[in-house]
Design a protein around this motif. Structure first.
Motif, PDB file in Angstrom:
ATOM      1  N   PRO A 240       0.781  -1.227   0.000  1.00 29.48           N
ATOM      2  CA  PRO A 240       0.000   0.000   0.000  1.00 29.48           C
ATOM      3  C   PRO A 240       0.821   1.290   0.000  1.00 29.48           C
ATOM      4  CG  PRO A 240      -0.017  -1.016   2.165  1.00 29.48           C
ATOM      5  CD  PRO A 240       0.788  -1.917   1.284  1.00 29.48           C
ATOM      6  N   LEU A 265      -0.093   4.015  -8.308  1.00 26.23           N
ATOM      7  CA  LEU A 265      -0.143   3.724  -6.874  1.00 26.23           C
ATOM      8  C   LEU A 265       1.200   3.326  -6.288  1.00 26.23           C
ATOM      9  CD1 LEU A 265      -3.451   1.697  -6.385  1.00 26.23           C
ATOM     10  CD2 LEU A 265      -2.877   3.929  -5.414  1.00 26.23           C
ATOM     11  N   GLY A 316       0.314  -1.457  -7.177  1.00 30.61           N
ATOM     12  CA  GLY A 316       0.001  -1.115  -5.796  1.00 30.61           C
ATOM     13  C   GLY A 316      -0.749  -2.255  -5.130  1.00 30.61           C
ATOM     14  N   GLY A 317      -0.526  -2.449  -3.841  1.00 29.09           N
ATOM     15  CA  GLY A 317      -1.286  -3.450  -3.085  1.00 29.09           C
ATOM     16  C   GLY A 317      -1.009  -4.854  -3.565  1.00 29.09           C
ATOM     17  N   ASP A 318      -2.077  -5.601  -3.782  1.00 29.62           N
ATOM     18  CA  ASP A 318      -1.967  -6.977  -4.263  1.00 29.62           C
ATOM     19  C   ASP A 318      -2.440  -7.022  -5.709  1.00 29.62           C
ATOM     20  OD1 ASP A 318      -2.006 -10.061  -3.144  1.00 29.62           O
ATOM     21  OD2 ASP A 318      -3.393  -9.714  -4.805  1.00 29.62           O
ATOM     22  N   ILE A 321      -6.129  -8.131  -6.308  1.00 24.35           N
ATOM     23  CA  ILE A 321      -7.266  -7.475  -5.673  1.00 24.35           C
ATOM     24  C   ILE A 321      -7.465  -6.126  -6.349  1.00 24.35           C
ATOM     25  CG2 ILE A 321      -8.192  -6.502  -3.525  1.00 24.35           C
ATOM     26  CD1 ILE A 321      -6.891  -8.784  -2.056  1.00 24.35           C
ATOM     27  N   PHE A 322      -8.505  -6.044  -7.142  1.00 23.39           N
ATOM     28  CA  PHE A 322      -8.790  -4.855  -7.949  1.00 23.39           C
ATOM     29  C   PHE A 322      -7.541  -4.357  -8.679  1.00 23.39           C
ATOM     30  CE2 PHE A 322     -11.833  -4.491  -4.291  1.00 23.39           C
ATOM     31  CZ  PHE A 322     -12.886  -5.058  -4.991  1.00 23.39           C
ATOM     32  N   THR A 346      -2.554  -5.887   0.548  1.00 25.67           N
ATOM     33  CA  THR A 346      -3.574  -5.087  -0.099  1.00 25.67           C
ATOM     34  C   THR A 346      -3.926  -3.876   0.773  1.00 25.67           C
ATOM     35  OG1 THR A 346      -5.707  -5.202  -1.209  1.00 25.67           O
ATOM     36  CG2 THR A 346      -5.537  -6.370   0.880  1.00 25.67           C
ATOM     37  N   ALA A 347      -4.464  -2.827   0.136  1.00 29.90           N
ATOM     38  CA  ALA A 347      -4.754  -1.585   0.853  1.00 29.90           C
ATOM     39  C   ALA A 347      -5.619  -1.833   2.082  1.00 29.90           C
ATOM     40  CB  ALA A 347      -5.446  -0.606  -0.086  1.00 29.90           C
ATOM     41  N   TYR A 397     -12.913   0.020  -2.022  1.00 27.06           N
ATOM     42  CA  TYR A 397     -11.796   0.549  -2.801  1.00 27.06           C
ATOM     43  C   TYR A 397     -12.374   1.519  -3.833  1.00 27.06           C
ATOM     44  CZ  TYR A 397      -8.671  -3.263  -1.192  1.00 27.06           C
ATOM     45  OH  TYR A 397      -7.895  -4.127  -0.444  1.00 27.06           O
ATOM     46  N   MET A 398     -11.604   2.504  -4.206  1.00 28.40           N
ATOM     47  CA  MET A 398     -11.989   3.448  -5.259  1.00 28.40           C
ATOM     48  C   MET A 398     -13.362   4.059  -4.985  1.00 28.40           C
ATOM     49  SD  MET A 398     -10.652   1.136  -8.465  1.00 28.40           S
ATOM     50  CE  MET A 398     -11.005  -0.433  -7.707  1.00 28.40           C
ATOM     51  N   VAL A 424      -9.663   6.371   5.009  1.00 32.71           N
ATOM     52  CA  VAL A 424      -8.226   6.449   5.277  1.00 32.71           C
ATOM     53  C   VAL A 424      -7.537   6.949   4.017  1.00 32.71           C
ATOM     54  CG1 VAL A 424      -6.174   5.176   6.021  1.00 32.71           C
ATOM     55  CG2 VAL A 424      -8.449   4.419   6.762  1.00 32.71           C
ATOM     56  N   GLY A 427      -3.085   5.311   3.217  1.00 33.36           N
ATOM     57  CA  GLY A 427      -2.800   4.446   4.355  1.00 33.36           C
ATOM     58  C   GLY A 427      -1.375   3.908   4.334  1.00 33.36           C
ATOM     59  N   PRO A 454      -4.599   7.958  -2.794  1.00 32.29           N
ATOM     60  CA  PRO A 454      -5.736   7.055  -2.742  1.00 32.29           C
ATOM     61  C   PRO A 454      -6.380   7.031  -1.358  1.00 32.29           C
ATOM     62  CG  PRO A 454      -3.716   5.787  -2.513  1.00 32.29           C
ATOM     63  CD  PRO A 454      -3.303   7.229  -2.711  1.00 32.29           C
ATOM     64  N   THR A 455      -7.670   6.742  -1.361  1.00 32.97           N
ATOM     65  CA  THR A 455      -8.378   6.638  -0.083  1.00 32.97           C
ATOM     66  C   THR A 455      -9.192   5.350  -0.040  1.00 32.97           C
ATOM     67  OG1 THR A 455     -10.298   7.783  -0.989  1.00 32.97           O
ATOM     68  CG2 THR A 455      -8.687   9.143   0.169  1.00 32.97           C
ATOM     69  N   LEU A 456      -9.384   4.871   1.160  1.00 34.34           N
ATOM     70  CA  LEU A 456     -10.093   3.617   1.362  1.00 34.34           C
ATOM     71  C   LEU A 456     -11.186   3.852   2.399  1.00 34.34           C
ATOM     72  CD1 LEU A 456      -9.405   0.568   0.469  1.00 34.34           C
ATOM     73  CD2 LEU A 456      -8.673   0.321   2.835  1.00 34.34           C
TER      74      LEU A 456
HETATM   75  N1  SAH Z   1      -4.449  -3.718  -5.996  1.00 30.27           N
HETATM   76  C1  SAH Z   1      -4.643  -2.659  -5.034  1.00 30.27           C
HETATM   77  C2  SAH Z   1      -5.924  -1.908  -5.263  1.00 30.27           C
HETATM   78  C3  SAH Z   1      -5.971  -1.173  -6.552  1.00 30.27           C
HETATM   79  S1  SAH Z   1      -7.446  -0.261  -6.760  1.00 30.27           S
HETATM   80  C4  SAH Z   1      -4.599  -3.243  -3.627  1.00 30.27           C
HETATM   81  O1  SAH Z   1      -4.608  -4.467  -3.459  1.00 30.27           O
HETATM   82  O2  SAH Z   1      -4.540  -2.462  -2.684  1.00 30.27           O
HETATM   83  C5  SAH Z   1      -6.977   1.313  -6.194  1.00 30.27           C
HETATM   84  C6  SAH Z   1      -7.648   1.654  -4.901  1.00 30.27           C
HETATM   85  O3  SAH Z   1      -6.975   1.017  -3.835  1.00 30.27           O
HETATM   86  C7  SAH Z   1      -7.599   3.093  -4.544  1.00 30.27           C
HETATM   87  O4  SAH Z   1      -8.619   3.806  -5.193  1.00 30.27           O
HETATM   88  C8  SAH Z   1      -7.837   3.052  -3.053  1.00 30.27           C
HETATM   89  O5  SAH Z   1      -9.184   2.838  -2.766  1.00 30.27           O
HETATM   90  C9  SAH Z   1      -7.110   1.804  -2.667  1.00 30.27           C
HETATM   91  N2  SAH Z   1      -5.762   2.083  -2.130  1.00 30.27           N
HETATM   92  C10 SAH Z   1      -4.586   1.653  -2.617  1.00 30.27           C
HETATM   93  N3  SAH Z   1      -3.567   2.048  -1.838  1.00 30.27           N
HETATM   94  C11 SAH Z   1      -4.107   2.732  -0.814  1.00 30.27           C
HETATM   95  C12 SAH Z   1      -3.581   3.391   0.319  1.00 30.27           C
HETATM   96  N4  SAH Z   1      -2.263   3.420   0.572  1.00 30.27           N
HETATM   97  N5  SAH Z   1      -4.434   3.990   1.172  1.00 30.27           N
HETATM   98  C13 SAH Z   1      -5.754   3.966   0.938  1.00 30.27           C
HETATM   99  N6  SAH Z   1      -6.304   3.366  -0.115  1.00 30.27           N
HETATM  100  C14 SAH Z   1      -5.509   2.750  -0.994  1.00 30.27           C
END
Ligand code: SAH
Length: 487
Positions: A240, A265, A316-318, A321-322, A346-347, A397-398, A424, A427, A454-456
């Protein structure tokens, strides 16, 4: 150099441990792991050693003499460790062993030792030993911890394969130079990567092919290049945003890549950790303004891999996952490009942990769903009845743009308007901000706060725990929270 490092073969040899406490137990364990027969001399044994003695698996490889140490115990012994905690006895052991030229180690007393034991990283048959020459065992252990993170767990298997193929490779490349070059490429190339990724059969096939290939070459002066020309793609989750949350495997592949294709990301700090001379390609993905359409990204990955590049697709993240990781590997597999997927944090996990909001909790939430708040045609059209259930955490997400609609729909489908909800921002990073409120208040709080993506969004009773638990985060400076009333 104060000490001469060697690795000693003590398989089926008698080693003496004097002392019956927990330190003696640790030393006994190390000696047993190296295949020794251990004789313990001590009037009494600690519970660990008593348990070890009664274990069946050792088949007579461990014996206890409930006696006080005497030099007779040194008969037939190849190595001695003294761990009695009694300076007088330890000295006596050291002297008696010294007179017979038997290597002796006295725990925590370098002056009485003829050898010292290093801190080890065990990837048998690969062994890495670190020593500070007795100056600071703690420092040696810290060093070991760093080495542990650098050496993948499967390195032992890699060495075992090298051993299994050694004779054949030697036969095929009688000239040491060519042989060395072959191994250098094999141990750093796709073969190694396949072993480390657990794809053993594919790795063996690859090695066989490389050997065959080189066998037919009339002039193999250059290298094994042709056998290895196929590129590969690493689809890697970068977590994240906080570089500390990368996996070891992500780090390793980041050092191997020739080219990196990354998303918006992926934080600059993380991008900085990719191999310096790797080409960097930005693949974008800004909301409603995709820097590169998904199809072009898929094609780009294929093209680069076909050029023989090691392509790092950093997300970004996993990736699953999206992350549209599924679509990318579908294209790769249909084109026969080798790839591997590396999960990332993941976020939802990252942001929740750093905000002190557990996603499940025995008292508040027995399930947790991840949904996207951004739909293809711009509308938010989710299975609201499924989402608006009690005792469930919803992570969106998103969801920033759709937040008012999301909150209104959840309330309309049965969640109380007072259900706690949090948003958040960024994050896990230094810019993390957490706003908490309710389904009713969060949209306004958010609109006023001017958050940066990005926000969650997290909805559910678990959000209540934020204030209490955020305190326990190891990096409290990341928890600048602005909390609205949770009714
Ligand atoms: N594959 C990523 C998600 C990609 S979709 C994962 O697994 O995290 C993109 C969305 O992820 C963003 O719009 C936001 O909602 C969320 N996101 C990713 N990084 C974030 C972070 N550091 N803090 C908050 N939300 C995050």
């Amino acid at each position: 150099m104060d000490f001469f490092p060697i690795f000693l073969d003590i398989r089926n040899r008698a080693c003496l441990v004097v002392g019956g406490g927990t330190v003696a137990a640790q030393k006994t364990e190390s000696l047993l792991r190296a295949g020794a027969h251990v004789i313990i001399v001590a009037p009494l044994l600690c519970p660990e050693l008593r348990e070890r003695m009664s274990g069946r698996s050792l088949k007579g490889r461990i014996a206890h003499r409930a006696e006080v140490f005497s030099s007779q115990h040194l008969e037939g012994v190849v190595l001695v460790v003294a761990a009695t905690g009694n300076a007088g006895i330890d000295r006596e052991v050291s002297q008696a062993a010294g007179q017979r030229h038997i290597p002796v180690n006295v725990v925590d007393d370098p002056a009485l030792c003829s050898f010292i034991m290093p801190a080890i990283v065990d990837r048998s048959p690969v062994l890495i030993a670190a020593s500070t020459g007795g100056a600071s065992p703690v420092l040696a252990r810290l060093l070991r911890a760093r080495l542990e993170t650098l050496i993948p767990a499967a390195y032992g298997r890699l060495a075992a394969y090298a051993a299994a193929f050694r004779a054949r490779v030697k036969q095929q490349f009688p000239q040491p130079d060519k042989r060395r070059r072959f191994w250098e490429e094999i141990l750093q190339g796709p073969f190694a990567e396949m072993v480390l990724a657990g794809k053993d059969q594919a790795a063996k096939d690859y090695l066989e092919r490389s050997l065959k290939h080189d066998g037919y070459r009339s002039d193999d002066s250059s290298s094994t290049q042709d056998a290895m020309v196929a590129g590969e793609v690493y689809l890697v989750g970068a977590g994240p945003g906080n570089p500390d949350l990368l996996t070891f495997r992500a780090m390793r592949l980041m050092q191997r890549a020739d080219v990196v294709v990354y998303d918006r990301l992926v934080s600059p700090e993380i991008l900085d950790m990719v191999r310096r001379d790797a080409t960097r390609i930005y693949a974008g993905k800004e909301r409603s303004r995709h820097a590169m359409p998904q199809e072009s990204i898929n094609d780009l990955l294929v093209r680069l891999a076909k050029e023989g590049k090691r392509v790092l697709r950093l997300k970004g993240g996993d990736p699953f996952i999206f992350g549209r990781g599924g679509e990318e590997i579908e294209t790769l597999s249909s084109q026969g490009i080798p790839f591997q997927v590396v999960p990332g944090i993941t976020a939802a996990s990252g942001a929740a942990s750093f905000a002190g909001i557990p996603l499940t909790h025995r008292d508040y939430a027995q399930s947790c769903v991840f949904v996207t708040g951004h739909l293809k045609d711009g509308s938010v059209n989710l299975d609201w009845d499924m989402l608006a259930r009690p005792n469930q955490t919803i992570v969106i997400y998103m969801g920033l743009l759709g937040l008012p609609v999301l909150c209104a729909q959840l309330a309309a489908h049965g969640l109380p308007a007072s259900t706690p909800a949090a948003i958040v921002q960024q994050g896990t990073t230094r810019n993390q901000r957490v706003l908490t409120g309710t389904l009713e208040t969060l949209p306004l709080l958010t609109a006023e706060a001017n958050l940066a993506p990005p926000t969650l969004i997290i909805v559910g009773q678990v959000v209540r725990l934020h204030q209490q638990l955020a305190w326990f985060n190891p990096a409290p400076d990341l928890n600048a929270s602005e909390t609205g009333a949770v009714r």
